[in-house]
Enzyme design. Structure first.
Site, mmCIF file in Angstrom:
data_model
loop_
_atom_site.group_PDB
_atom_site.id
_atom_site.type_symbol
_atom_site.label_atom_id
_atom_site.label_comp_id
_atom_site.label_asym_id
_atom_site.label_seq_id
_atom_site.Cartn_x
_atom_site.Cartn_y
_atom_site.Cartn_z
ATOM 1 N N HIS A 308 -108.062 73.367 14.940
ATOM 2 C CA HIS A 308 -107.818 74.725 15.438
ATOM 3 C C HIS A 308 -106.806 75.420 14.542
ATOM 4 C CE1 HIS A 308 -106.950 78.042 18.151
ATOM 5 N NE2 HIS A 308 -108.102 77.747 18.706
ATOM 6 N N ASP A 366 -114.164 73.205 22.575
ATOM 7 C CA ASP A 366 -115.610 73.005 22.439
ATOM 8 C C ASP A 366 -116.008 71.537 22.420
ATOM 9 O OD1 ASP A 366 -116.314 75.756 22.244
ATOM 10 O OD2 ASP A 366 -115.421 75.778 20.257
HETATM 11 N N1 CMC Z 1 -113.325 68.152 10.441
HETATM 12 C C1 CMC Z 1 -112.843 67.707 9.263
HETATM 13 N N2 CMC Z 1 -111.877 68.338 8.569
HETATM 14 C C2 CMC Z 1 -111.375 69.464 9.090
HETATM 15 C C3 CMC Z 1 -111.813 69.978 10.323
HETATM 16 C C4 CMC Z 1 -112.813 69.281 11.025
HETATM 17 N N3 CMC Z 1 -113.280 69.725 12.184
HETATM 18 N N4 CMC Z 1 -111.137 71.106 10.605
HETATM 19 C C5 CMC Z 1 -110.303 71.321 9.590
HETATM 20 N N5 CMC Z 1 -110.431 70.319 8.667
HETATM 21 C C6 CMC Z 1 -109.643 70.138 7.431
HETATM 22 C C7 CMC Z 1 -110.133 71.109 6.374
HETATM 23 O O1 CMC Z 1 -111.103 70.523 5.545
HETATM 24 C C8 CMC Z 1 -108.858 71.431 5.652
HETATM 25 O O2 CMC Z 1 -108.586 70.363 4.774
HETATM 26 P P1 CMC Z 1 -107.839 70.673 3.358
HETATM 27 O O3 CMC Z 1 -106.492 71.243 3.713
HETATM 28 O O4 CMC Z 1 -107.757 69.317 2.703
HETATM 29 O O5 CMC Z 1 -108.706 71.654 2.630
HETATM 30 C C9 CMC Z 1 -107.787 71.386 6.730
HETATM 31 O O6 CMC Z 1 -108.311 70.538 7.748
HETATM 32 C C10 CMC Z 1 -107.485 72.764 7.318
HETATM 33 O O7 CMC Z 1 -108.714 73.357 7.709
HETATM 34 P P2 CMC Z 1 -109.003 74.916 7.597
HETATM 35 O O8 CMC Z 1 -110.478 75.123 7.612
HETATM 36 O O9 CMC Z 1 -108.228 75.496 6.460
HETATM 37 O O10 CMC Z 1 -108.346 75.403 8.948
HETATM 38 P P3 CMC Z 1 -108.628 76.762 9.686
HETATM 39 O O11 CMC Z 1 -107.458 77.027 10.524
HETATM 40 O O12 CMC Z 1 -109.039 77.813 8.726
HETATM 41 O O13 CMC Z 1 -109.920 76.429 10.581
HETATM 42 C C11 CMC Z 1 -111.302 75.712 12.353
HETATM 43 C C12 CMC Z 1 -109.877 76.133 11.929
HETATM 44 C C13 CMC Z 1 -111.342 75.611 13.871
HETATM 45 C C14 CMC Z 1 -112.304 76.770 11.911
HETATM 46 C C15 CMC Z 1 -111.627 74.320 11.699
HETATM 47 O O14 CMC Z 1 -110.744 73.339 12.203
HETATM 48 C C16 CMC Z 1 -113.088 73.910 11.965
HETATM 49 O O15 CMC Z 1 -113.968 74.298 11.193
HETATM 50 N N6 CMC Z 1 -113.340 73.115 13.042
HETATM 51 C C17 CMC Z 1 -114.707 72.765 13.417
HETATM 52 C C18 CMC Z 1 -115.354 73.909 14.177
HETATM 53 C C19 CMC Z 1 -114.799 74.084 15.550
HETATM 54 O O16 CMC Z 1 -114.639 73.138 16.310
HETATM 55 N N7 CMC Z 1 -114.521 75.351 15.929
HETATM 56 C C20 CMC Z 1 -114.036 75.716 17.271
HETATM 57 C C21 CMC Z 1 -112.622 76.213 17.245
HETATM 58 S S1 CMC Z 1 -111.864 76.325 18.868
HETATM 59 C C22 CMC Z 1 -112.815 77.415 19.829
HETATM 60 C C23 CMC Z 1 -113.149 78.720 19.219
HETATM 61 O O17 CMC Z 1 -112.428 79.303 18.403
HETATM 62 O O18 CMC Z 1 -114.193 79.254 19.550
#
Ligand code: CMC
Length: 431
Positions: A308, A366
């Site tokens: 998140h 989720d």
């Molecule tokens: N699985 C594996 N690695 C992950 C994941 C994951 N689910 N989420 C983040 N990372 C890693 C990512 O690869 C990155 O690594 P690095 O720093 O080495 O490049 C690091 O963690 C930070 O990730 P980010 O994408 O820069 O973080 P963000 O804040 O931009 O994204 C997120 C947040 C929720 C989009 C992301 O965690 C994600 O894609 N999660 C899976 C999708 C998901 O469950 N979404 C629902 C969010 S909660 C409800 C809602 O908003 O609707």
């Protein structure tokens, strides 16, 4: 927002600029950079808004470090266990918990608006039966702007109120219609003798051929899912609604924009993607393989329902949902549901893995919601529409707050331009 008279200094090209600092009631201080471009001629750069407060708000507060979520100051776990969705809607919309009389009046107003214009049934019939219910929802909610002209003058507080009530009342009806349409069953009209969640279950699962009794325990679990998704401050879809509305656009069209944004798998679409992932994993033996894939930089796979932007400790909504999943599955006699076993083992493995610990990745809202929804009988394609109908109150509360704010301005970000500088047009024969 309090003006603390504190300032930060920015030194740039030999000049010093004073940036006022606002202190919120709780949470980190906020630097006011609104005059920066006018004074210093520079922009700030923050794609993805990781360090930018786009507005001030009094509705929802998240402390990502503590794993805390407050609506108007009330912790989400208390609301989920003691309140119900329409009371939470009142709280989000008006700022205080209602008295018994206020709640009764509000519930009556919402209940009286649950039917949709009969002509909308024809509108639905233009969609293909195999359309994803989110596609139908985006279209039909946008089309509300064509059906409810009498509540679209956003400068009239009363019309804003009517639009808000209409959206909260009609979204369950529209989401249920999208479901019924996708499975070829007749639409079921709302029932005013049922509460908000029971009415939704009835519209989804009853058929004219026989009586359908809503199980009160399932209705309670449904209601809890609505509460847990009701608002989440300035997330992507809420910011979309605010940005779309900042031009003075039609409120129903703006909520449709929010629904479009929610659909993506990084946001609300993660609940569908998560359940599909759990099914793909299939058994606990295959978990290590998927954990390795999630950690592999060359593999686009991510653990859905994990991570998140704001929560770096725990998502309090996931905690409540995990418990709810146990309760609902036990009630339905499927406590040995293999997906729940995979989910729990996946969570346990990830939370003990250095990669997930170091990146502070935890199950989000989720992760467990899909297991509950599937056990209730919903197909995966309905998970995100259920998120959308729950979040409607958050979108409309944030919209009302923004429109009523005299400082409201059209949202207009700037950019770091990296393209060509001015150059002369070349005639086609010379290219
Ligand atoms: N699985 C594996 N690695 C992950 C994941 C994951 N689910 N989420 C983040 N990372 C890693 C990512 O690869 C990155 O690594 P690095 O720093 O080495 O490049 C690091 O963690 C930070 O990730 P980010 O994408 O820069 O973080 P963000 O804040 O931009 O994204 C997120 C947040 C929720 C989009 C992301 O965690 C994600 O894609 N999660 C899976 C999708 C998901 O469950 N979404 C629902 C969010 S909660 C409800 C809602 O908003 O609707």
């Amino acid at each position: 927002m309090t003006d603390t008279k504190k300032t930060a200094q920015l030194s740039l090209n030999g000049e010093t600029y004073e940036l006022p600092i606002f202190s919120p009631t709780t949470g980190p201080d906020v630097l006011d950079i609104r005059k920066l471009y006018g004074q210093a001629g520079v922009f700030t750069y923050d794609p993805g808004f990781t360090s930018t407060a786009s507005c001030d708000s009094t509705i929802t507060y998240i402390d990502g470090g503590k794993g805390e979520l407050l609506h108007r100051g009330y912790p989400i776990d208390q609301l989920a266990s003691k309140s119900h969705h329409l009371e939470v809607c009142y709280l989000l919309l008006y700022g205080e918990l209602p008295t018994a009389a206020q709640l009764e009046d509000f519930e009556t107003r919402v209940t009286r608006h649950t039917m949709v214009h009969e002509q909308m049934h024809n509108f639905f019939r233009g969609f293909r039966r195999d359309a994803h219910p989110m596609a139908t929802l985006v279209g039909v909610v946008g089309a509300m702007s064509a059906f409810y002209h009498d509540s679209t003058d956003i400068n009239d507080p009363w019309q804003r109120e009517v639009a808000a009530i209409r959206l909260i009342a009609k979204l369950p009806t529209i989401a249920a219609m999208a479901y019924k349409y996708s499975i070829g069953q007749p639409f079921v009209y709302p029932r005013n003798d049922l509460d908000y969640a029971a009415n939704f279950l009835h519209m989804c699962f009853s058929v004219p051929a026989e009586e359908y009794h809503v199980d009160p325990i399932l209705a309670r679990a449904m209601d809890r899912i609505f509460i847990l998704h009701a608002d989440h401050e300035q997330n992507a879809s809420t910011s979309t609604v605010r940005l779309a509305s900042s031009s003075g656009a039609n409120p129903f069209a703006c909520i449709a924009a929010g629904i479009a944004c929610l659909w993506g798998p990084a946001h609300g679409g993660a609940n569908q993607a998560c359940l599909e992932m759990l099914k793909e994993i299939g058994s606990v033996e295959r978990i290590p393989e998927f954990i390795e894939r999630a950690k592999d930089k060359n593999d686009p796979f991510r653990l859905m329902g994990f991570g998140h932007r704001v929560y770096k400790n725990t998502d309090p909504r996931a905690k409540v949902l995990k418990q709810s999943a146990d309760e609902v599955l036990e009630l339905l006699g499927v406590e040995n549901n293999p997906l729940l076993q995979v989910a729990k083992e996946l969570e346990r493995t990830a939370l003990n893995d250095e990669y997930f610990i170091e990146k502070k990745l935890f199950p989000n809202v989720d992760f467990y919601s899909g297991i509950i929804l599937e056990a209730m009988g919903f197909p995966t394609s309905m998970f995100t529409p259920i998120f959308a109908l729950s979040r409607t109150v958050g979108w409309i509360s944030q919209w009302k707050e923004m429109i009523a704010d005299p400082q409201n301005k059209i949202g207009r970000p700037r950019q770091l331009y990296l393209g060509e500088t001015a150059r002369d047009y070349i005639d086609i024969e010379s290219r």
